[in-house]
Design a protein around this motif. Structure first.
Motif, PDB file in Angstrom:
ATOM      1  N   THR A  32      31.353  -5.300  44.028  1.00 47.42           N
ATOM      2  CA  THR A  32      30.014  -4.849  44.399  1.00 47.42           C
ATOM      3  C   THR A  32      28.974  -5.293  43.379  1.00 47.42           C
ATOM      4  OG1 THR A  32      31.038  -2.906  45.396  1.00 47.42           O
ATOM      5  CG2 THR A  32      28.664  -2.850  45.092  1.00 47.42           C
ATOM      6  N   ILE A  33      29.307  -5.223  42.112  1.00 42.88           N
ATOM      7  CA  ILE A  33      28.391  -5.679  41.063  1.00 42.88           C
ATOM      8  C   ILE A  33      28.054  -7.149  41.247  1.00 42.88           C
ATOM      9  CG2 ILE A  33      28.258  -6.216  38.585  1.00 42.88           C
ATOM     10  CD1 ILE A  33      29.800  -3.594  38.102  1.00 42.88           C
ATOM     11  N   VAL A  34      29.079  -7.954  41.525  1.00 43.91           N
ATOM     12  CA  VAL A  34      28.869  -9.394  41.698  1.00 43.91           C
ATOM     13  C   VAL A  34      27.992  -9.664  42.914  1.00 43.91           C
ATOM     14  CG1 VAL A  34      30.035 -11.558  42.262  1.00 43.91           C
ATOM     15  CG2 VAL A  34      30.978 -10.063  40.520  1.00 43.91           C
ATOM     16  N   ILE A  35      28.285  -9.007  44.024  1.00 46.19           N
ATOM     17  CA  ILE A  35      27.517  -9.234  45.246  1.00 46.19           C
ATOM     18  C   ILE A  35      26.082  -8.765  45.088  1.00 46.19           C
ATOM     19  CG2 ILE A  35      27.353  -8.690  47.697  1.00 46.19           C
ATOM     20  CD1 ILE A  35      29.718 -10.521  46.752  1.00 46.19           C
ATOM     21  N   LEU A  36      25.897  -7.622  44.475  1.00 43.55           N
ATOM     22  CA  LEU A  36      24.553  -7.083  44.315  1.00 43.55           C
ATOM     23  C   LEU A  36      23.719  -7.974  43.410  1.00 43.55           C
ATOM     24  CD1 LEU A  36      22.604  -4.762  44.910  1.00 43.55           C
ATOM     25  CD2 LEU A  36      23.501  -3.572  42.919  1.00 43.55           C
ATOM     26  N   GLY A  37      24.321  -8.460  42.323  1.00 46.95           N
ATOM     27  CA  GLY A  37      23.563  -9.301  41.410  1.00 46.95           C
ATOM     28  C   GLY A  37      23.357 -10.707  41.914  1.00 46.95           C
ATOM     29  N   GLY A  38      24.301 -11.226  42.687  1.00 46.17           N
ATOM     30  CA  GLY A  38      24.240 -12.601  43.176  1.00 46.17           C
ATOM     31  C   GLY A  38      25.559 -13.287  42.912  1.00 46.17           C
ATOM     32  N   VAL A  39      26.326 -13.535  43.968  1.00 49.15           N
ATOM     33  CA  VAL A  39      27.704 -13.988  43.806  1.00 49.15           C
ATOM     34  C   VAL A  39      27.797 -15.338  43.113  1.00 49.15           C
ATOM     35  CG1 VAL A  39      27.861 -15.151  46.044  1.00 49.15           C
ATOM     36  CG2 VAL A  39      29.908 -14.124  45.042  1.00 49.15           C
ATOM     37  N   ASN A  40      26.743 -16.124  43.158  1.00 53.36           N
ATOM     38  CA  ASN A  40      26.763 -17.453  42.555  1.00 53.36           C
ATOM     39  C   ASN A  40      26.433 -17.457  41.069  1.00 53.36           C
ATOM     40  OD1 ASN A  40      27.459 -19.688  44.217  1.00 53.36           O
ATOM     41  ND2 ASN A  40      25.712 -19.204  45.514  1.00 53.36           N
ATOM     42  N   LEU A  41      25.904 -16.357  40.560  1.00 60.06           N
ATOM     43  CA  LEU A  41      25.254 -16.409  39.255  1.00 60.06           C
ATOM     44  C   LEU A  41      25.892 -15.448  38.254  1.00 60.06           C
ATOM     45  CD1 LEU A  41      21.619 -16.366  40.620  1.00 60.06           C
ATOM     46  CD2 LEU A  41      22.896 -18.360  39.848  1.00 60.06           C
ATOM     47  N   PRO A  42      26.416 -15.958  37.138  1.00 62.97           N
ATOM     48  CA  PRO A  42      26.996 -15.063  36.121  1.00 62.97           C
ATOM     49  C   PRO A  42      25.994 -14.053  35.578  1.00 62.97           C
ATOM     50  CG  PRO A  42      27.688 -17.323  35.732  1.00 62.97           C
ATOM     51  CD  PRO A  42      26.647 -17.376  36.815  1.00 62.97           C
ATOM     52  N   TYR A  43      24.744 -14.479  35.354  1.00 62.88           N
ATOM     53  CA  TYR A  43      23.774 -13.523  34.818  1.00 62.88           C
ATOM     54  C   TYR A  43      23.355 -12.502  35.868  1.00 62.88           C
ATOM     55  CZ  TYR A  43      20.520 -17.001  36.789  1.00 62.88           C
ATOM     56  OH  TYR A  43      19.874 -17.892  37.600  1.00 62.88           O
ATOM     57  N   GLY A  44      23.596 -12.803  37.155  1.00 66.86           N
ATOM     58  CA  GLY A  44      23.362 -11.799  38.186  1.00 66.86           C
ATOM     59  C   GLY A  44      24.294 -10.609  38.021  1.00 66.86           C
ATOM     60  N   ALA A  45      25.490 -10.875  37.453  1.00 66.57           N
ATOM     61  CA  ALA A  45      26.433  -9.786  37.206  1.00 66.57           C
ATOM     62  C   ALA A  45      25.858  -8.768  36.232  1.00 66.57           C
ATOM     63  CB  ALA A  45      27.749 -10.347  36.676  1.00 66.57           C
ATOM     64  N   VAL A  46      25.046  -9.233  35.287  1.00 62.29           N
ATOM     65  CA  VAL A  46      24.420  -8.318  34.328  1.00 62.29           C
ATOM     66  C   VAL A  46      23.449  -7.392  35.058  1.00 62.29           C
ATOM     67  CG1 VAL A  46      23.076  -8.140  32.208  1.00 62.29           C
ATOM     68  CG2 VAL A  46      24.649 -10.066  32.531  1.00 62.29           C
ATOM     69  N   VAL A  47      22.656  -7.977  35.956  1.00 62.15           N
ATOM     70  CA  VAL A  47      21.701  -7.177  36.726  1.00 62.15           C
ATOM     71  C   VAL A  47      22.437  -6.184  37.617  1.00 62.15           C
ATOM     72  CG1 VAL A  47      19.868  -7.274  38.460  1.00 62.15           C
ATOM     73  CG2 VAL A  47      20.003  -9.033  36.691  1.00 62.15           C
ATOM     74  N   GLY A  48      23.495  -6.657  38.283  1.00 62.59           N
ATOM     75  CA  GLY A  48      24.277  -5.763  39.135  1.00 62.59           C
ATOM     76  C   GLY A  48      24.892  -4.621  38.352  1.00 62.59           C
ATOM     77  N   ALA A  49      25.401  -4.911  37.141  1.00 65.55           N
ATOM     78  CA  ALA A  49      26.013  -3.863  36.315  1.00 65.55           C
ATOM     79  C   ALA A  49      24.973  -2.844  35.858  1.00 65.55           C
ATOM     80  CB  ALA A  49      26.706  -4.487  35.115  1.00 65.55           C
ATOM     81  N   ILE A  50      23.795  -3.314  35.499  1.00 67.68           N
ATOM     82  CA  ILE A  50      22.732  -2.403  35.070  1.00 67.68           C
ATOM     83  C   ILE A  50      22.383  -1.435  36.196  1.00 67.68           C
ATOM     84  CG2 ILE A  50      20.288  -2.255  34.445  1.00 67.68           C
ATOM     85  CD1 ILE A  50      20.669  -4.910  32.919  1.00 67.68           C
ATOM     86  N   ILE A  51      22.264  -1.965  37.419  1.00 70.88           N
ATOM     87  CA  ILE A  51      21.861  -1.130  38.551  1.00 70.88           C
ATOM     88  C   ILE A  51      22.964  -0.152  38.938  1.00 70.88           C
ATOM     89  CG2 ILE A  51      21.261  -1.157  41.003  1.00 70.88           C
ATOM     90  CD1 ILE A  51      19.853  -3.848  40.474  1.00 70.88           C
ATOM     91  N   LEU A  52      24.191  -0.661  39.089  1.00 68.26           N
ATOM     92  CA  LEU A  52      25.270   0.194  39.593  1.00 68.26           C
ATOM     93  C   LEU A  52      25.817   1.137  38.527  1.00 68.26           C
ATOM     94  CD1 LEU A  52      27.287  -2.146  41.978  1.00 68.26           C
ATOM     95  CD2 LEU A  52      25.727  -0.308  42.554  1.00 68.26           C
ATOM     96  N   ILE A  53      26.165   0.589  37.358  1.00 67.10           N
ATOM     97  CA  ILE A  53      26.735   1.451  36.310  1.00 67.10           C
ATOM     98  C   ILE A  53      25.659   2.352  35.716  1.00 67.10           C
ATOM     99  CG2 ILE A  53      28.060   1.520  34.168  1.00 67.10           C
ATOM    100  CD1 ILE A  53      29.548   0.296  36.524  1.00 67.10           C
ATOM    101  N   GLY A  54      24.521   1.745  35.357  1.00 66.22           N
ATOM    102  CA  GLY A  54      23.427   2.541  34.801  1.00 66.22           C
ATOM    103  C   GLY A  54      22.877   3.527  35.803  1.00 66.22           C
ATOM    104  N   GLY A  55      22.754   3.080  37.071  1.00 73.32           N
ATOM    105  CA  GLY A  55      22.224   3.968  38.101  1.00 73.32           C
ATOM    106  C   GLY A  55      23.131   5.158  38.364  1.00 73.32           C
TER     107      GLY A  55
END
Length: 600
Positions: free
Chosen positions: A542-565
């Motif tokens: 879910t983190i990968v999909i939310l941030g952008g499956v193509n982009l490693p730095y998208g995983a950072v954004v996804g983690a911030i939203i899901l884990i932090g949220g």
């Protein structure tokens, strides 16, 4: 032995009902429906409520429960699944997972999280053959299932709507051109599947004597395995798969003990998929790309990120946050960073190789246990144990997954899910009590144990992870892996060893998952296998999909939203998983390619 056979038939009866519902939805919509799992627990709890709390008879409560499950299934398809299923199978699958979370946690809020003794509406041991005893409940369950299977078979073969379901399952576009109301067919499929899931949950509660709002995950997952075993989309295969799995599971538990339950189920699944890639009665997938990712890449409008953002993010994340934040925020930050490391590595498999592996909890567990054991018992330094954990995770995951890379379609994702669960189950057998007293990292004589210390360690590992991922993507190796995910047939025609590069991508992802597991182990200082669940695997996805499956730095954004949220909602434990599910549904509905998406 006859008792074991009867127990296996009764288990298989439950699995067959659930598997038919899963196969029905998959055949009509090409969607793996995780929401089906929740109807197991929901059916049991609703029956308990109607019979015990409202005083209704079982035979009055039974159709009411099926009706409630059917209506919820219809709403799920209309509001959540159908808008995404045609274009984005992965987004539709994730949305059913979100619905499952919402249903499970709503059930816990309404009925309570504790198990309930299921009312003895039918006798369970009043009959016997020789020394073997069984009950009216067993006969009724098998009888109802037999009648339902016959009715469904006749309905699908001779009924006008049933023929429409079969036509839609064979070719949706052709069905539309022939005037078949595909939307109505899909709605009916969800209604039938949800009702069958509720009925399976009632039968499971009758069999074990307990109703539990969270019981749907294990039973539903086993039914899912049964559907895959029989061949996704094949209803006859689902019935056969359910009974075969139930009987083999019972004899396996009889011989090896209950602790080997998960291993038995998924080893059977993986073995069948290797020998029969489409299941016992299913068709071998003809599509060459992984459907869970093949239609998912490149959707949506990409955000353009200015170059100045990167040094700014480094300064804010690496200097400002650790200096001005308290321990609570830093502890949350370490969780965000660890999951970002794991998810960034996973983009090689999902975003480049085009394989949506669903069992990341396995490599994470390998890394955690490897690092814990060698630092605790061999007194290896944390700084050496960290890369060793990643290497061991990559090697073990590669060896265990080696046979599956010839499997195509959805089945490869399911096989990786099985491998992850088997890894954790094997660890549970080898180290049943967990590990405590895992040492903190040290620099010289200085012990690093504060939240700020761990934040700096995790941040440094994340930066290195992103640099390595960036280098891989720009290298010849990265371009070859990307060609596999973009067009497997063209890659094969160009001489690319597709299986080898899929395996390599999975090993790279497993390496970074092992690093994340090592970091978690030394921060917790105690680990056991209850940490490494399917929920963890799906959270990474879910983190990968939310941030952008193509982009490693998208995983950072996804983690911030899901884990932090999720952490931000800690003040309302009962609602935070429900809110998480709603956020996930909205994300895949309105930003289906991810927040930071790049055109493929």
């Amino acid at each position: 032995m006859l008792d074991t056979l009867i127990a296996g038939v009764l288990r298989g009866n439950v699995y067959a009902l659930g598997a038919v519902g899963i196969s029905l939805v998959f055949g009509v919509m090409n969607v793996v429906n995780f929401a089906q799992f929740s109807f197991f627990g929901l059916g049991a709890m609703l029956t308990w409520f109607f019979v015990v709390q409202l005083g209704l008879t079982f035979w009055v409560a039974l159709p009411l429960v099926l009706a409630v499950c059917a209506v919820i299934g219809l709403l799920t398809n209309v509001a959540v699944v159908r808008p995404l299923a045609k274009y984005l199978p992965l987004a539709a699958m994730l949305s059913t997972y979100a619905v499952s979370l919402i249903l499970d946690n709503t059930s816990q809020m309404v009925f309570g999280a504790n198990s309930r003794v299921f009312p003895q509406v039918l006798q369970t041991s009043n009959l016997h053959i020789g020394n073997m005893r069984f009950g009216t409940a067993d006969v009724v369950m098998l009888g109802i299932t037999a009648v339902l299977m016959v009715v469904m078979s006749l309905f699908l073969k001779y009924g006008k709507v049933g023929r429409g379901i079969r036509a839609t399952a064979q070719d949706q576009e052709a069905a539309l051109q022939m005037g078949i109301p595909v939307g109505a067919v899909q709605n009916l499929s969800f209604v039938i599947a949800s009702a069958l899931g509720g009925l399976a949950g009632i039968f499971m509660a009758l069999y074990v004597g307990v109703a539990d709002p969270t019981s749907g995950l294990n039973a539903g997952m086993t039914a899912f395995v049964a559907a895959t075993l029989g061949g996704l989309g094949s209803l006859v295969g689902a019935v056969i798969g359910g009974f075969v799995l139930g009987i083999l599971e019972s004899f396996g538990v009889y011989i090896f003990g209950g602790s080997a339950d998960q291993i038995i189920v998924f080893v059977i699944l993986i073995a069948v998929l290797i020998i029969r890639p489409g299941g016992l009665l299913g068709k071998v997938p003809l599509i060459s790309s992984e459907p869970l990712t093949g239609t998912f890449l490149g959707k949506g409008r990409p955000f353009r990120i200015p170059k100045w953002v990167w040094p700014s993010a480094f300064v804010v994340g690496g200097i400002v946050v650790p200096l001005v934040s308290n321990d609570y925020i830093l502890s949350t930050g370490t969780q965000v960073l660890v999951y970002a490391i794991i998810a960034a590595g996973f983009t090689v498999t999902a975003g480049q190789a085009g394989v949506m592996a669903l069992g990341q909890a396995g490599p994470i567990a390998i890394g955690a246990y490897t690092s814990a054991l060698i630092t605790l018992y061999l007194h290896v330094s944390f700084w050496l144990a960290l890369p060793i954990a990643g290497i061991v995770a990559a090697i073990v995951a590669s060896i265990l997954s080696a046979p599956i890379w010839g499997v195509k379609g959805h089945y490869i994702s399911i096989a990786t899910l099985g491998i992850g669960i088997v890894i954790v189950a094997i660890i549970q057998l080898v180290v049943p009590m967990g590990i405590q007293g895992i040492p903190w990292p040290q620099i010289g004589d200085t012990v690093l144990f504060s939240a700020r210390d761990f934040y700096f360690i995790d941040f440094g590992v994340l930066v290195l992870t992103l640099l390595v991922m960036w280098r891989i993507r720009r290298s010849h190796l990265g371009r070859v892996i990307s060609s596999v995910g973009a067009d497997e047939v063209a890659a094969l025609a160009s001489g690319v060893r597709v299986r080898d590069y899929k395996a390599l991508a999975f090993a790279i992802s497993a390496f970074f998952a092992g690093l994340g597991g090592s970091l978690l182990a030394h921060q917790y200082t105690y680990i056991d296998t209850t940490i490494f669940t399917m929920m963890m695997s799906l959270l990474v996805v879910t983190i990968v999909i939310l941030g952008g499956v193509n982009l490693p730095y998208g995983a950072v954004v996804g983690a911030i939203i899901l884990i932090g949220g999720l952490e931000a909602l800690r003040f309302t434990d009962e609602l935070r998983i429900i809110v998480y599910g709603l956020v996930l549904i909205l994300a895949v509905r309105f930003r289906p390619g991810g927040i930071l998406v790049r055109n493929s």
